[in-house]
Scaffold this motif. Structure first.
Motif, PDB file in Angstrom:
ATOM      1  N   VAL A 162       0.850  -1.207   0.000  1.00 18.18           N
ATOM      2  CA  VAL A 162       0.000   0.000   0.000  1.00 18.18           C
ATOM      3  C   VAL A 162       0.882   1.252   0.000  1.00 18.18           C
ATOM      4  O   VAL A 162       0.656   2.199  -0.751  1.00 18.18           O
ATOM      5  CB  VAL A 162      -0.937   0.012   1.235  1.00 18.18           C
ATOM      6  N   TRP A 163       1.916   1.207   0.836  1.00 16.29           N
ATOM      7  CA  TRP A 163       2.824   2.363   0.965  1.00 16.29           C
ATOM      8  C   TRP A 163       3.565   2.632  -0.362  1.00 16.29           C
ATOM      9  O   TRP A 163       3.668   3.780  -0.792  1.00 16.29           O
ATOM     10  CB  TRP A 163       3.811   2.099   2.099  1.00 16.29           C
ATOM     11  N   VAL A 164       4.047   1.561  -1.008  1.00 16.67           N
ATOM     12  CA  VAL A 164       4.767   1.722  -2.282  1.00 16.67           C
ATOM     13  C   VAL A 164       3.829   2.318  -3.337  1.00 16.67           C
ATOM     14  O   VAL A 164       4.210   3.227  -4.081  1.00 16.67           O
ATOM     15  CB  VAL A 164       5.354   0.366  -2.760  1.00 16.67           C
ATOM     16  N   ALA A 165       2.586   1.808  -3.392  1.00 19.01           N
ATOM     17  CA  ALA A 165       1.624   2.331  -4.369  1.00 19.01           C
ATOM     18  C   ALA A 165       1.354   3.807  -4.117  1.00 19.01           C
ATOM     19  O   ALA A 165       1.267   4.603  -5.059  1.00 19.01           O
ATOM     20  CB  ALA A 165       0.309   1.549  -4.282  1.00 19.01           C
ATOM     21  N   TRP A 166       1.249   4.179  -2.848  1.00 19.16           N
ATOM     22  CA  TRP A 166       0.999   5.568  -2.489  1.00 19.16           C
ATOM     23  C   TRP A 166       2.175   6.454  -2.903  1.00 19.16           C
ATOM     24  O   TRP A 166       1.998   7.524  -3.478  1.00 19.16           O
ATOM     25  CB  TRP A 166       0.760   5.647  -0.977  1.00 19.16           C
ATOM     26  N   ARG A 167       3.401   5.962  -2.649  1.00 16.99           N
ATOM     27  CA  ARG A 167       4.606   6.716  -3.035  1.00 16.99           C
ATOM     28  C   ARG A 167       4.671   6.875  -4.546  1.00 16.99           C
ATOM     29  O   ARG A 167       5.017   7.944  -5.055  1.00 16.99           O
ATOM     30  CB  ARG A 167       5.865   5.987  -2.541  1.00 16.99           C
ATOM     31  N   MET A 168       4.343   5.805  -5.261  1.00 17.79           N
ATOM     32  CA  MET A 168       4.412   5.859  -6.725  1.00 17.79           C
ATOM     33  C   MET A 168       3.371   6.817  -7.272  1.00 17.79           C
ATOM     34  O   MET A 168       3.631   7.535  -8.234  1.00 17.79           O
ATOM     35  CB  MET A 168       4.226   4.466  -7.312  1.00 17.79           C
ATOM     36  N   PHE A 169       2.186   6.829  -6.660  1.00 20.09           N
ATOM     37  CA  PHE A 169       1.150   7.756  -7.112  1.00 20.09           C
ATOM     38  C   PHE A 169       1.618   9.189  -6.911  1.00 20.09           C
ATOM     39  O   PHE A 169       1.449  10.039  -7.785  1.00 20.09           O
ATOM     40  CB  PHE A 169      -0.152   7.513  -6.334  1.00 20.09           C
ATOM     41  N   ARG A 170       2.237   9.458  -5.745  1.00 17.67           N
ATOM     42  CA  ARG A 170       2.706  10.819  -5.442  1.00 17.67           C
ATOM     43  C   ARG A 170       3.766  11.283  -6.428  1.00 17.67           C
ATOM     44  O   ARG A 170       3.839  12.453  -6.761  1.00 17.67           O
ATOM     45  CB  ARG A 170       3.292  10.865  -4.029  1.00 17.67           C
ATOM     46  N   SER A 171       4.588  10.324  -6.889  1.00 21.26           N
ATOM     47  CA  SER A 171       5.643  10.709  -7.827  1.00 21.26           C
ATOM     48  C   SER A 171       5.182  10.555  -9.274  1.00 21.26           C
ATOM     49  O   SER A 171       5.966  10.739 -10.200  1.00 21.26           O
ATOM     50  CB  SER A 171       6.903   9.872  -7.571  1.00 21.26           C
ATOM     51  N   GLY A 172       3.902  10.194  -9.485  1.00 22.87           N
ATOM     52  CA  GLY A 172       3.336  10.100 -10.837  1.00 22.87           C
ATOM     53  C   GLY A 172       3.849   8.911 -11.630  1.00 22.87           C
ATOM     54  O   GLY A 172       3.846   8.926 -12.859  1.00 22.87           O
ATOM     55  N   ARG A 173       4.324   7.894 -10.939  1.00 15.83           N
ATOM     56  CA  ARG A 173       4.829   6.710 -11.644  1.00 15.83           C
ATOM     57  C   ARG A 173       3.955   5.498 -11.342  1.00 15.83           C
ATOM     58  O   ARG A 173       3.109   5.541 -10.466  1.00 15.83           O
ATOM     59  CB  ARG A 173       6.269   6.413 -11.196  1.00 15.83           C
ATOM     60  N   GLY A 174       4.194   4.439 -12.092  1.00 10.83           N
ATOM     61  CA  GLY A 174       3.502   3.175 -11.835  1.00 10.83           C
ATOM     62  C   GLY A 174       4.525   2.060 -11.931  1.00 10.83           C
ATOM     63  O   GLY A 174       5.660   2.275 -12.369  1.00 10.83           O
ATOM     64  N   ILE A 175       4.116   0.876 -11.546  1.00  7.87           N
ATOM     65  CA  ILE A 175       5.030  -0.258 -11.606  1.00  7.87           C
ATOM     66  C   ILE A 175       5.283  -0.608 -13.080  1.00  7.87           C
ATOM     67  O   ILE A 175       4.376  -0.493 -13.906  1.00  7.87           O
ATOM     68  CB  ILE A 175       4.434  -1.445 -10.818  1.00  7.87           C
ATOM     69  N   SER A 176       6.514  -0.995 -13.401  1.00 12.50           N
ATOM     70  CA  SER A 176       6.824  -1.273 -14.815  1.00 12.50           C
ATOM     71  C   SER A 176       6.188  -2.604 -15.233  1.00 12.50           C
ATOM     72  O   SER A 176       5.932  -3.480 -14.395  1.00 12.50           O
ATOM     73  CB  SER A 176       8.334  -1.330 -15.025  1.00 12.50           C
ATOM     74  N   GLN A 177       5.969  -2.723 -16.533  1.00  7.90           N
ATOM     75  CA  GLN A 177       5.341  -3.931 -17.074  1.00  7.90           C
ATOM     76  C   GLN A 177       6.196  -5.160 -16.764  1.00  7.90           C
ATOM     77  O   GLN A 177       5.688  -6.220 -16.412  1.00  7.90           O
ATOM     78  CB  GLN A 177       5.163  -3.772 -18.577  1.00  7.90           C
ATOM     79  N   ARG A 178       7.517  -4.970 -16.864  1.00 10.76           N
ATOM     80  CA  ARG A 178       8.433  -6.093 -16.648  1.00 10.76           C
ATOM     81  C   ARG A 178       8.338  -6.589 -15.191  1.00 10.76           C
ATOM     82  O   ARG A 178       8.248  -7.783 -14.933  1.00 10.76           O
ATOM     83  CB  ARG A 178       9.865  -5.642 -16.963  1.00 10.76           C
ATOM     84  N   THR A 179       8.329  -5.648 -14.254  1.00 15.00           N
ATOM     85  CA  THR A 179       8.238  -6.021 -12.828  1.00 15.00           C
ATOM     86  C   THR A 179       6.914  -6.725 -12.536  1.00 15.00           C
ATOM     87  O   THR A 179       6.878  -7.724 -11.813  1.00 15.00           O
ATOM     88  CB  THR A 179       8.359  -4.760 -11.939  1.00 15.00           C
ATOM     89  N   ALA A 180       5.829  -6.174 -13.103  1.00 13.55           N
ATOM     90  CA  ALA A 180       4.503  -6.756 -12.857  1.00 13.55           C
ATOM     91  C   ALA A 180       4.442  -8.192 -13.385  1.00 13.55           C
ATOM     92  O   ALA A 180       3.940  -9.098 -12.714  1.00 13.55           O
ATOM     93  CB  ALA A 180       3.433  -5.898 -13.515  1.00 13.55           C
ATOM     94  N   LEU A 181       4.979  -8.370 -14.587  1.00 11.88           N
ATOM     95  CA  LEU A 181       4.971  -9.711 -15.196  1.00 11.88           C
ATOM     96  C   LEU A 181       5.842 -10.676 -14.388  1.00 11.88           C
ATOM     97  O   LEU A 181       5.472 -11.836 -14.168  1.00 11.88           O
ATOM     98  CB  LEU A 181       5.469  -9.607 -16.643  1.00 11.88           C
ATOM     99  N   LEU A 182       6.971 -10.162 -13.915  1.00  9.44           N
ATOM    100  CA  LEU A 182       7.883 -10.973 -13.102  1.00  9.44           C
ATOM    101  C   LEU A 182       7.179 -11.444 -11.821  1.00  9.44           C
ATOM    102  O   LEU A 182       7.276 -12.619 -11.443  1.00  9.44           O
ATOM    103  CB  LEU A 182       9.131 -10.154 -12.761  1.00  9.44           C
ATOM    104  N   LEU A 183       6.453 -10.524 -11.180  1.00 12.38           N
ATOM    105  CA  LEU A 183       5.731 -10.871  -9.943  1.00 12.38           C
ATOM    106  C   LEU A 183       4.676 -11.947 -10.208  1.00 12.38           C
ATOM    107  O   LEU A 183       4.550 -12.912  -9.452  1.00 12.38           O
ATOM    108  CB  LEU A 183       5.040  -9.618  -9.372  1.00 12.38           C
TER     109      LEU A 183
END
Lengths: 224, 109
Positions: A162-183
């Motif tokens: 939750v915290w990482v998603a919140w930080r990413m939203f604040r910085s206007g970024r999202g998780i990369s496609q490669r990381t998501a697929l890896l997970l």
């Protein structure tokens, strides 16, 4: 309005978005309302804003498709991992423990991340939907040789997600496609060896956020 | 077609012209319509009207009496003027002949 009354109003106004909070508090200060009217105005607007959010499908999915059912499954999974850790000297292998603990951490992190991404502004409702079953199970816990707090192991990676998603939203970024697929692939790989009829269904429920993340990050990268 | 409260807001904002912002529109509604207007109802209706393109809002200046906080300025767009005019005319049309409506000569119907 007294300073205490104003503090109540400004604290309630934290429920509003910053730009709106500014205008609303300014209007209340200018109209010299009493404490009750100021509180009523701010709380009424915050409630309307929350209700508006629930017209969308995402908060429903985050709360009733993710937080509520997964909290039960994760509590069972947490107990299973902690029991496995206790049995290492006797039965379980360290490899199996590591793979299950990693699976738990990844699934819980992904669930937290996806719940926060789906419904950032209603995350406190999702948190309540996750927390209430936890409190219920903590109060009814009766397994010997296991601490009731072992139910909540999954909360650490979930809150981190939750915290990482919140930080990413604040910085206007999202998780990369490669990381998501890896997970998503890692979840599937770790889950496959121990899969059978019941746990297969559980893993399917716990793993869908990972695949959701993989699909949505792909769509986002195509849009950009 | 506009809702009644939407029409009230457009009318108040239009009457206030360049001075229209949250607090004064609220005061105008309360004094002219003689009813309580909550900030929640006002702000959510402003959002809806803005989405429909009937008015526009922006962050205005901050004043000392507001504790240095910015105003939410409001301006009725030409589409908003048109929608309010249509609403007013339709209310006049449907009210014609009703016992509470003024007769064409100025007296009660």
């Amino acid at each position: 309005m007294t300073s205490l009354g104003w503090s109540v109003v400004t604290t309630t106004a934290l429920l509003l978005e910053p730009c709106e909070r500014e205008a609303v508090l300014g209007d209340i200060a200018e109209s010299e309302s009493d404490v009750w009217r100021g509180f009523e105005d701010v709380a009424g607007l915050a409630l309307r804003r929350q209700l508006q959010l629930w017209r969308d499908w995402r908060p429903w999915l985050a709360t009733f498709g993710l937080a509520l059912p997964c909290s039960f499954l994760f509590m069972g999974f947490s107990l299973s991992v902690s029991a496995m850790a206790r049995e290492i000297p006797h039965q379980s292998g360290i490899g199996q423990l590591l793979s299950q603990a990693t699976l738990l951490a990844i699934c819980a992190w992904t669930c937290g991340y996806v719940a926060s991404t789906l419904a950032r502004q209603t995350i406190w409702i999702s948190a309540a939907a996750c927390g209430l079953p936890c409190l219920f199970c903590l109060s009814r816990f009766g397994i010997q040789h296991q601490s009731r707090w072992e139910l909540l192991i999954f909360l650490l990676p979930a809150v981190f997600g939750v915290w990482v998603a919140w930080r990413m939203f604040r910085s206007g970024r999202g998780i990369s496609q490669r990381t998501a697929l890896l997970l998503a692939l890692l979840t599937a790989t770790l889950a496959l060896p121990g899969i059978h009829a019941v746990s297969g269904l559980v893993v399917l429920v716990l793993a869908w956020p990972g695949w959701y993340l993989a699909v949505t990050s792909r769509q986002q990268s195509q849009t950009n | 077609m506009l809702g009644e409260f939407e029409y009230v807001i457009l009318t108040a904002a239009s009457r206030l012209g360049k001075q229209a912002y949250g607090a004064v529109v609220r005061d105008e509604i309360e004094s002219s319509a003689g009813r309580k207007c909550s900030i929640g109802a006002l702000y959510t209706t402003l959002d809806r009207l803005e989405q429909k393109g009937l008015l526009r809002t922006w962050a205005g200046e901050a004043t000392a009496e507001r504790g240095g906080r910015a105003k939410r300025m409001i301006e009725v767009t030409p589409a908003g003027v048109k929608a309010a005019t249509e609403f007013y005319e339709s209310i006049q049309r449907v009210s014609r002949g009703a016992s509470w409506a003024p007769a064409p000569d100025g007296g009660a119907a």
